[in-house]
Design a protein around this motif. Structure first.
Motif, PDB file in Angstrom:
ATOM      1  N   ALA A  74       0.826  -1.207   0.000  1.00 30.10           N
ATOM      2  CA  ALA A  74       0.000   0.000   0.000  1.00 30.10           C
ATOM      3  C   ALA A  74       0.862   1.260   0.000  1.00 30.10           C
ATOM      4  N   LYS A  75       2.081   1.133   0.542  1.00 35.45           N
ATOM      5  CA  LYS A  75       2.993   2.285   0.610  1.00 35.45           C
ATOM      6  C   LYS A  75       4.141   2.160  -0.395  1.00 35.45           C
ATOM      7  N   ASN A  76       4.121   1.098  -1.220  1.00 36.43           N
ATOM      8  CA  ASN A  76       5.218   0.874  -2.178  1.00 36.43           C
ATOM      9  C   ASN A  76       6.578   0.924  -1.486  1.00 36.43           C
ATOM     10  N   THR A  77       6.658   0.271  -0.337  1.00 35.22           N
ATOM     11  CA  THR A  77       7.871   0.362   0.481  1.00 35.22           C
ATOM     12  C   THR A  77       8.281  -1.022   0.991  1.00 35.22           C
ATOM     13  N   VAL A  78       9.581  -1.251   0.957  1.00 39.27           N
ATOM     14  CA  VAL A  78      10.172  -2.445   1.561  1.00 39.27           C
ATOM     15  C   VAL A  78      11.058  -2.011   2.701  1.00 39.27           C
ATOM     16  N   TYR A  79      11.041  -2.800   3.772  1.00 35.69           N
ATOM     17  CA  TYR A  79      11.813  -2.491   4.964  1.00 35.69           C
ATOM     18  C   TYR A  79      12.845  -3.581   5.235  1.00 35.69           C
ATOM     19  N   LEU A  80      13.932  -3.184   5.865  1.00 33.85           N
ATOM     20  CA  LEU A  80      14.895  -4.148   6.375  1.00 33.85           C
ATOM     21  C   LEU A  80      15.157  -3.800   7.833  1.00 33.85           C
ATOM     22  N   GLN A  81      14.585  -4.599   8.725  1.00 38.44           N
ATOM     23  CA  GLN A  81      14.816  -4.416  10.153  1.00 38.44           C
ATOM     24  C   GLN A  81      16.089  -5.156  10.521  1.00 38.44           C
TER      25      GLN A  81
END
Length: 119
Positions: A74-81
């Motif tokens: 929905a936010k066109n975002t990928v995260y790396l925690q």
């Protein structure tokens, strides 16, 4: 116009945490495979973690159990925690997207974000 914008890098002590973000625009994000790569001085760029459009994930052995890749379509975002960071995690981290659109393969890179882990 394709844009991949990484953010969230910085300086952290050993054992600390950071969360990187990769915000994409101009691509069919939900069908793209997104990977985080890193490159330390004098080293080749290596794949750290990848997530498919379906949400399947893979990690390099050195980060398993410490890093988690996730996506928010929905936010066109990928995260790396990144947790329990070590000095050997120090590198420039790059976001990469791959997808096939109208039978054409596409491959895009972000500009990178520096992660420095002090001992």
């Amino acid at each position: 116009q394709v844009q991949l914008v990484e953010s969230g890098g910085g300086l952290v002590q050993t054992g600390g945490s950071l969360r990187l973000s990769c915000a994409a625009s101009g691509i069919p994000f939900s069908i793209s495979t997104v990977g985080w790569y890193r490159q330390a001085p004098g080293n080749q760029r290596e794949l750290v973690a990848v997530i498919s459009g379906a949400g399947n994930t893979k990690y390099v052995d050195s980060v398993k159990g410490r890093f988690t890749i996730s996506r928010d379509n929905a936010k066109n975002t990928v995260y790396l925690q990144m947790n329990s960071l070590k000095p050997e995690d120090t590198a420039v981290y790059y976001c990469n997207t791959k997808y096939v659109y109208f039978n054409q393969a596409n491959d895009h890179w972000g500009q990178g974000t520096q992660v420095t882990v002090s001992s």
